[in-house]
Motif scaffolding. Structure first.
Motif, mmCIF file in Angstrom:
data_model
loop_
_atom_site.group_PDB
_atom_site.id
_atom_site.type_symbol
_atom_site.label_atom_id
_atom_site.label_comp_id
_atom_site.label_asym_id
_atom_site.label_seq_id
_atom_site.Cartn_x
_atom_site.Cartn_y
_atom_site.Cartn_z
ATOM 1 N N LEU A 159 -5.306 -10.324 -7.960
ATOM 2 C CA LEU A 159 -4.002 -9.800 -7.577
ATOM 3 C C LEU A 159 -3.108 -10.881 -6.973
ATOM 4 O O LEU A 159 -3.601 -11.839 -6.387
ATOM 5 C CB LEU A 159 -4.190 -8.662 -6.575
ATOM 6 N N PRO A 160 -1.800 -10.706 -7.061
ATOM 7 C CA PRO A 160 -0.872 -11.662 -6.433
ATOM 8 C C PRO A 160 -0.698 -11.355 -4.940
ATOM 9 O O PRO A 160 -1.030 -10.273 -4.471
ATOM 10 C CB PRO A 160 0.436 -11.396 -7.189
ATOM 11 N N GLY A 161 -0.154 -12.283 -4.199
ATOM 12 C CA GLY A 161 0.278 -12.050 -2.822
ATOM 13 C C GLY A 161 -0.821 -11.895 -1.798
ATOM 14 O O GLY A 161 -1.954 -12.304 -1.992
ATOM 15 N N THR A 162 -0.451 -11.272 -0.683
ATOM 16 C CA THR A 162 -1.365 -11.008 0.428
ATOM 17 C C THR A 162 -1.444 -9.506 0.629
ATOM 18 O O THR A 162 -0.435 -8.810 0.571
ATOM 19 C CB THR A 162 -0.853 -11.684 1.715
ATOM 20 N N TRP A 163 -2.665 -9.017 0.915
ATOM 21 C CA TRP A 163 -2.918 -7.585 1.026
ATOM 22 C C TRP A 163 -3.579 -7.278 2.361
ATOM 23 O O TRP A 163 -4.333 -8.080 2.889
ATOM 24 C CB TRP A 163 -3.830 -7.126 -0.117
ATOM 25 N N ARG A 164 -3.300 -6.094 2.915
ATOM 26 C CA ARG A 164 -3.926 -5.639 4.154
ATOM 27 C C ARG A 164 -4.914 -4.525 3.813
ATOM 28 O O ARG A 164 -4.579 -3.580 3.105
ATOM 29 C CB ARG A 164 -2.888 -5.120 5.135
#
Length: 191
Positions: A161-166
């Motif tokens: 997946l792209p980006g940053t996830w919480r």
């Protein structure tokens, strides 16, 4: 706060004497007016230059319909017309407004949710922890009862997946020594 003291017309008529009391009031009253002192005249809308009030100059930095004379806010009411239609409630309830914008989001946009597993089954991710999207992959559940008793399994596949996830749940590291991790949880993209 400076005290406002009215100046009578007969104190400024031609031939009226100039005294310290009059000069004091001439010097202090403008300050009292700007401070909104009791009894002082109030600054009227026409006394303000167009576009001179910004969010930074409004109490709690929030301009809403309660602070506008006719209860409506349009681009013309805001300095440099920076409020676009995307910032206004589009229906009668704010819930529908928020949901409509959420539903319009694309796959993996910031703010979207995904059920995912890690690409490395030794990683443990706790609730509230942030993780790089490159370490996550979409996940799902599958059931197969065609060969007898119902068996359910977790699978994760596809590109990372792209980006940053919480993490909104908990994702333990490897659950067994057989080299596979059957764990996934819900994540929200934060950047």
């Amino acid at each position: 706060m400076t005290t406002y003291t009215a100046i009578a017309d007969n104190e400024i008529d031609a031939g009226s004497p100039l005294n310290a009391s009059l000069f004091y009031r001439l010097a202090r009253n403008p300050q009292a007016i700007t401070e909104g002192a009791s009894g002082a005249p109030k600054v009227q809308t026409a006394g303000l230059q167009d576009g001179c009030v910004t969010n930074a100059k409004v109490a709690n930095a929030s301009i809403d319909s309660a602070k506008i004379v006719d209860g409506t806010i349009v681009n013309g009411d805001v300095a440099n017309g920076t409020l676009g239609s995307e910032k206004f409630q589009a229906s009668t309830t704010e819930t529908y407004w928020v949901l409509a914008r959420y539903a319009a989001g694309l796959y993996c946009d910031v703010g979207t949710l995904i059920f995912a597993a890690t690409t490395n089954d030794t990683i443990t991710v706790g609730a509230g922890s942030n993780i790089a999207g490159s370490l996550l992959k979409p996940a799902g559940l599958a059931s197969d009862h065609s060969t007898g008793p119902l068996s359910t399994g977790l699978f994760g596949s596809g590109a990372s997946l792209p980006g940053t996830w919480r993490c909104l749940g908990y994702l333990p590291g490897r659950l067994s020594n057989n080299g596979s991790n059957n764990a996934a949880t819900l994540f929200v993209r934060i950047s």
